[in-house]
Motif scaffolding. Structure first.
Motif, PDB file in Angstrom:
ATOM      1  N   PHE A   1      -4.148   3.037   3.990  1.00 42.34           N
ATOM      2  CA  PHE A   1      -5.162   2.043   3.671  1.00 42.34           C
ATOM      3  C   PHE A   1      -6.163   1.963   4.813  1.00 42.34           C
ATOM      4  O   PHE A   1      -5.892   2.416   5.937  1.00 42.34           O
ATOM      5  CB  PHE A   1      -4.526   0.669   3.452  1.00 42.34           C
TER       6      PHE A   1
ATOM      7  N   LYS B   1     -11.924  -0.186  -7.290  1.00 43.49           N
ATOM      8  CA  LYS B   1     -12.295   1.007  -6.532  1.00 43.49           C
ATOM      9  C   LYS B   1     -12.364   2.228  -7.446  1.00 43.49           C
ATOM     10  O   LYS B   1     -13.273   3.059  -7.322  1.00 43.49           O
ATOM     11  CB  LYS B   1     -11.289   1.260  -5.399  1.00 43.49           C
TER      12      LYS B   1
ATOM     13  N   ASN C   1      -2.411   5.012  -3.956  1.00 42.61           N
ATOM     14  CA  ASN C   1      -2.631   3.596  -4.276  1.00 42.61           C
ATOM     15  C   ASN C   1      -3.124   3.425  -5.706  1.00 42.61           C
ATOM     16  O   ASN C   1      -2.740   2.477  -6.400  1.00 42.61           O
ATOM     17  CB  ASN C   1      -3.640   2.986  -3.296  1.00 42.61           C
TER      18      ASN C   1
ATOM     19  N   TYR D   1     -15.524   4.603  -8.035  1.00 45.09           N
ATOM     20  CA  TYR D   1     -15.438   6.050  -7.827  1.00 45.09           C
ATOM     21  C   TYR D   1     -15.938   6.806  -9.055  1.00 45.09           C
ATOM     22  O   TYR D   1     -16.659   7.807  -8.936  1.00 45.09           O
ATOM     23  CB  TYR D   1     -13.995   6.459  -7.538  1.00 45.09           C
TER      24      TYR D   1
ATOM     25  N   ASP E   1      -9.369  -2.505   2.706  1.00 46.21           N
ATOM     26  CA  ASP E   1      -8.302  -2.673   1.719  1.00 46.21           C
ATOM     27  C   ASP E   1      -7.420  -3.869   2.091  1.00 46.21           C
ATOM     28  O   ASP E   1      -7.017  -4.649   1.224  1.00 46.21           O
ATOM     29  CB  ASP E   1      -7.448  -1.409   1.633  1.00 46.21           C
TER      30      ASP E   1
ATOM     31  N   ARG F   1      -7.898   5.289   9.092  1.00 50.83           N
ATOM     32  CA  ARG F   1      -6.978   5.018   7.994  1.00 50.83           C
ATOM     33  C   ARG F   1      -5.593   4.785   8.569  1.00 50.83           C
ATOM     34  O   ARG F   1      -5.115   5.551   9.409  1.00 50.83           O
ATOM     35  CB  ARG F   1      -6.968   6.187   7.007  1.00 50.83           C
TER      36      ARG F   1
ATOM     37  N   PHE G   1       0.836  -1.196   0.000  1.00 52.69           N
ATOM     38  CA  PHE G   1       0.000   0.000   0.000  1.00 52.69           C
ATOM     39  C   PHE G   1       0.872   1.247   0.000  1.00 52.69           C
ATOM     40  O   PHE G   1       1.879   1.323   0.711  1.00 52.69           O
ATOM     41  CB  PHE G   1      -0.915   0.012   1.229  1.00 52.69           C
TER      42      PHE G   1
ATOM     43  N   PHE H   1      -7.593  -1.997  -6.626  1.00 51.03           N
ATOM     44  CA  PHE H   1      -7.764  -0.544  -6.709  1.00 51.03           C
ATOM     45  C   PHE H   1      -8.342  -0.107  -8.051  1.00 51.03           C
ATOM     46  O   PHE H   1      -8.954   0.965  -8.133  1.00 51.03           O
ATOM     47  CB  PHE H   1      -6.459   0.177  -6.367  1.00 51.03           C
TER      48      PHE H   1
ATOM     49  N   THR I   1      -7.845  10.699  -1.143  1.00 50.72           N
ATOM     50  CA  THR I   1      -7.235   9.895  -0.083  1.00 50.72           C
ATOM     51  C   THR I   1      -6.572   8.646  -0.649  1.00 50.72           C
ATOM     52  O   THR I   1      -5.508   8.233  -0.191  1.00 50.72           O
ATOM     53  CB  THR I   1      -8.311   9.502   0.948  1.00 50.72           C
ATOM     54  N   ASP I   2      -7.179   8.046  -1.660  1.00 48.32           N
ATOM     55  CA  ASP I   2      -6.667   6.785  -2.231  1.00 48.32           C
ATOM     56  C   ASP I   2      -5.729   7.000  -3.415  1.00 48.32           C
ATOM     57  O   ASP I   2      -5.268   6.020  -4.016  1.00 48.32           O
ATOM     58  CB  ASP I   2      -7.844   5.930  -2.717  1.00 48.32           C
TER      59      ASP I   2
END
Length: 946
Positions: free
Chosen positions: A475, A547, A573, A551, A479, A512, A471, A544, A569-570
């Motif tokens: 994470f 994800k 990753n 999103y 995750d 997180r 990561f 991801f 935030t992600d």
């Protein structure tokens, strides 16, 4: 005095503070406030009379610098005279303690840092109220020149609370000052303890020291565990806090070093040895009973250092706290003891400097200060400069501000410059090792410090710790469960957090986790060694990507505001996942990532990164001959280029996408291609072509049931109606578009209607209604994270306020819009912002600065190749010139603007024509002469004429 007046080189420092000020604040809050104001004025008066440079004040404490050591001593006497004779009203007399010390030191941004500062502060802290304490170095210099009635008394050697070697202190007195019988100095000599001397200064951590002192003294916590990963400086922090609290524990403060003991059963023996308890031979139970009996009625603070490897010994600590009500424990550990009454205090790495930190303020950051102080020990001639500061800042950032890592790196200054050290940190674990024999083996290298923590993990914890290195940037538990192999992720993540190998923060309503980059690199080595890293990265990239696609659907589906924050935030990753897909040449995954991340990048204004990733996706689609995906990627790349005002390049991509979809008979995909081609025509002021393309796209959207594009295209048609002055039709279109967007819960679409219809109301001089819509749209764009349209909304609000004559209110809106536009390279918003700024400057009478803004805005309009935008800028420039009495130039600008508006069939021609008519009557015959010469004048020439 300003920062430029700060003495440099041979400097004498003075620290002062009021004895017992905390008690006075508590007991006399209002009256002490007045007393403090008097105290401050008396000190400042004395400093002014003796050329003292006031560095700073913190509460009731002063830090002062003098170029002349004798002036410092005289100033100290003057301060004590003034304080002793002052009337502080109906509260007890206030007494001040003063410490003085001299040394070679340089100011940075008007402040001072380093061992000289630390030593002066500790000298002052050792004194009693009314005393002036001097260091031996200062005394030797000033003694021969002191006034004959001043006396210096040798107080002998004292160990100060900085835990360094003993220092000789002197007491400066004067006949005008009260002759008191002072108590013993507040040094380590006078109080029971077993602290070893430290050979280096204690740097930074003022906030942590203050917070821990508050917890110990005010909160009454009796078990405080300083928890943190290896090398964060827990031991040194605990010892300095303990030294600060010596006077509060009459039976002493005792360091119990647990590093060398082998098991939890030896904890009682280690405590007995540290306290020098005379114990009788017997069983372990007997020993525990004797220690308890010894401590039962004593007031003692125990510093239990490095508890993590004897964690089962926590039961004995719990029993001691229960049976000995006056003792307290300050524990350092890499994991919590998890017993009743424990107060956790995380010790984080040191504060990091920004990458662009300056020489003047770099030492405000603890990690920089630590590196410099230790570096100057290794290389005494080292000085900060514009060359070394950026390198040191990057070193500290690469090392996560871990004190041990910073100190080990600073020792390399013996043979390298910071600029040479920085690139070698790629192999930080090999580089950061030392042969210092005075350090524990685990402290002689960065790897050794982390090995110590790693060896304390269970096998399951080790496996998960290594897997978590995949990561990047943090994470959440879901995750871990989606990527890692552990079947008990929840428990193991909690364990790793409790053992200081993970950090936990609340982000967007959930916990997180993250690793320091140094720990992540160590864990990655473990993963690579076991050979399982490629398979883990495959799983991470696939997870991801899923994800990212979720999103993208949420952003399109009305959940944009919260989703934009989640993607941010992600993002690290998501980037890592796409980078791995590129590295593996997984063309399908590359294209999917590019499509999924596009809308986020566009809204955030991350144009360069977006274009690079979409180019990569485009190449993958071409190599795999995925024509369907290629058509989508081309549209996305084109929109990024359009936002950057590269309209020609954007049109080429839109046309290719249209041609592909036409060949594939993909009628739904033709709609966005036609819409985007219409955008290009509108941007270049070809309004007839824009209307044709948008009308064709609207009919096709209705046929194919694409409601989202239908509502967007109706809004686009409204935009042209507004430009051409058909406000009644434009309002009908906007109302229809808004209704569709509301039905689909499309926040982005609603924001566009609000912004564009607000601009239409501005044209109608309905300013209050316009501002209400523009502000509502701006808030939506801001919440959506759409930086480009947030910037444009701010500028449009400013422009509307300007037209309404509210110049002062307009300025901050325009400034915000310009700042946002420049941050992301948004030429459209910058052009509009510069135009508005020109109007503001003109309203303030700064016509030359105003014209400079108009010309820069005009250059950007030329880049866009938008005739409408160029004409608008000329119109505003003409109005500004007219307002400043430059009628001839105003006439030229408005003449050409009016001509362009008429040719483009724009409503703005009416306002420009009215202005022009007024000017023509004012210029008289000159206007007729000008008309003959202006027919062939280009817009660029019109603005250039002076």
């Amino acid at each position: 005095m300003s920062a430029q007046d700060a003495p440099a080189g041979d400097v004498t420092l003075m620290f002062t503070d009021i004895e017992g000020s905390t008690r006075s604040w508590d007991k006399y809050p209002e009256r002490f406030h007045n007393a403090l104001a008097l105290h401050n004025s008396l000190i400042r008066k004395a400093l002014a009379a003796h050329s003292g440079y006031e560095v700073k004040t913190i509460g009731d404490a002063f830090m002062v610098a003098f170029a002349d050591p004798l002036a410092a001593a005289r100033g100290a006497i003057a301060i004590q005279r003034a304080i002793e004779s002052a009337d502080f009203g109906d509260i007890p007399p206030q007494r001040v303690r003063i410490g003085l010390h001299s040394g070679e030191i340089e100011p940075y941004g008007g402040d001072y840092f380093g061992p000289v500062v630390n030593r002066t502060a500790r000298i002052a802290d050792a004194g009693q109220g009314g005393m002036i304490l001097l260091s031996e170095e200062l005394t030797a210099r000033i003694r021969p020149d002191l006034p004959p009635d001043a006396l210096v008394n040798d107080l002998g050697l004292h160990r100060l609370k900085d835990l360094g070697a003993p220092q000789r202190l002197f007491h400066l007195t004067h006949p005008d000052l009260p002759q008191r019988a002072y108590n013993a100095l507040r040094t380590l000599n006078a109080l029971p303890h077993n602290f070893p001397a430290q050979l280096t200064s204690f740097v930074g951590r003022q906030r942590e020291v203050a917070e821990l002192n508050e917890i110990i003294r005010r909160d009454g916590s009796r078990l405080i565990t300083l928890i943190g990963s290896g090398g964060t400086g827990k031991t040194r922090l605990a010892m300095n806090v303990a030294a600060d609290n010596l006077q509060h524990y009459k039976d002493g403060v005792w360091l119990v070093e647990l590093t060398s003991i082998l098991s939890a059963s030896e904890v009682p023996s280690a405590i007995a040895l540290a306290l020098q308890i005379p114990v009788s031979p017997g069983t372990e139970a007997d020993l525990r009973a004797q220690i308890t009996a010894y401590l039962r009625d004593r007031r003692i603070l125990l510093v239990l250092d490095n508890f993590e490897h004897v964690i089962e010994g926590a039961r004995f600590v719990s029993a001691l706290l229960r049976d000995c009500p006056q003792i307290a424990c300050l524990v350092t550990s890499r994991q919590l003891l998890q017993i009743a009454g424990e107060r956790e205090y995380p010790v984080e790495p040191m504060e990091l400097p920004p990458a662009d930190v300056s020489v003047a303020n770099c030492l405000n950051y603890e990690s920089m200060r630590l590196f410099v102080e230790r570096g100057q020990v290794a290389r005494p001639d080292f000085l900060l400069s514009i060359e070394t500061v950026p390198a040191i800042a990057n070193i500290c950032r690469r090392l996560d501000g871990i004190p041990l890592a910073v100190e080990l790196t600073a020792t390399l200054m013996r043979g390298m410059t910071p600029q040479q050290i920085l690139p070698r940190l790629r192999d930080r674990f090999r580089l950061l090792a030392t042969q210092r024999r005075d350090l524990e083996p685990r402290q002689r290298s960065l790897r050794g410090a982390i090995d110590w923590s790693y060896e304390l993990l269970t096998e399951d914890e080790r496996i998960l710790f290594a897997e978590l290195s995949v990561f990047v940037g943090g994470f959440v538990l879901e995750d871990v469960e989606g990527v890692c192999s552990s079947l008990d992720a929840l428990t193991l993540v909690f364990d790793l957090r409790d053992k200081s190998l993970l950090k936990a923060n609340e982000v967007l309503g959930e916990t997180r986790y993250s690793m320091l980059e140094t720990l992540r690199e160590y864990a990655l080595e473990k993963m690579e060694r076991d050979g399982d890293l490629p398979a883990l990265k495959d799983k991470h990239a696939a997870y991801f990507l899923q994800k990212a696609e979720t999103y993208a659907e949420q952003i399109m589906g009305g959940e944009a505001s919260e989703t934009m924050q989640a993607v941010t935030t992600d993002l690290d990753n998501l980037r890592a996942g796409m980078d791995w897909a590129v590295q593996q040449d997984d063309t399908s995954q590359i294209a999917d990532y590019g499509r999924a991340l596009f809308r986020f990048y566009k809204k955030r204004g991350l144009y360069s990164e977006s274009n690079a990733r979409l180019l990569c996706a485009e190449d993958a689609c071409r190599r795999s001959d995925d024509q369907v995906s290629l058509a989508k990627i081309l549209l996305q790349r084109g929109l990024i280029l359009f936002d950057q005002s590269f309209i020609g390049a954007a049109r080429h991509l839109f046309q290719e996408s249209y041609d592909i979809s036409k060949t594939l008979d993909d009628r739904p995909r033709l709609v966005p291609a036609l819409n985007n081609l219409g955008l290009c025509a509108w941007g270049e002021s070809d309004f007839r072509e824009a209307r044709r393309l948008w009308t064709e796209a609207l009919e096709l959207a209705r046929e194919t049931g694409q409601t989202n594009y239908e509502s967007m295209l109706i809004g686009n048609v409204a935009l042209i109606a507004s430009d051409q002055g058909d406000f009644e039709a434009a309002q009908r279109y906007y109302d229809e578009s808004m209704a569709l967007h509301r039905r689909e819960k499309d926040q982005e679409g609603m924001a566009f209607v609000l912004m564009n219809s607000g601009d239409m109301l501005r044209r109608q001089k309905r300013f209050d209604e316009s501002l209400a819509r523009l502000e509502e749209g701006r808030k939506l764009f801001e919440a959506l994270g759409d930086t480009h349209n947030h910037a444009l909304s701010c500028v449009r609000i400013g422009s509307t306020l300007i037209e309404a004559g509210r110049i002062e209110e307009a300025e901050p809106h325009v400034a915000t819009g310009l700042q946002l536009a420049r941050e992301i390279g948004d030429s459209w918003s910058e052009m509009a912002g510069l135009n508005a700024q020109g109007c503001i400057l003109g309203a303030h009478g700064d016509i030359e600065a105003a014209l400079a803004r108009f010309r820069r805005a005009f250059e950007l309009a030329g880049k866009i190749e938008g005739k409408q935008h160029a004409a608008v800028i000329l119109q505003y420039a003409g109005v500004t010139l007219e307002q400043n009495g430059r009628l001839r130039e105003a006439y030229i600008a408005l003449f050409v603007a009016h001509r362009e508006f008429v040719a483009l069939e724009l409503h703005d021609a009416l306002a420009a024509g009215a202005r022009l008519a007024n000017l023509r009557s004012g210029l008289g015959d000159e206007a007729a002469t000008l008309d003959e010469t202006l027919a062939g004048l280009t817009p660029a020439d019109a603005l250039a004429l002076r």
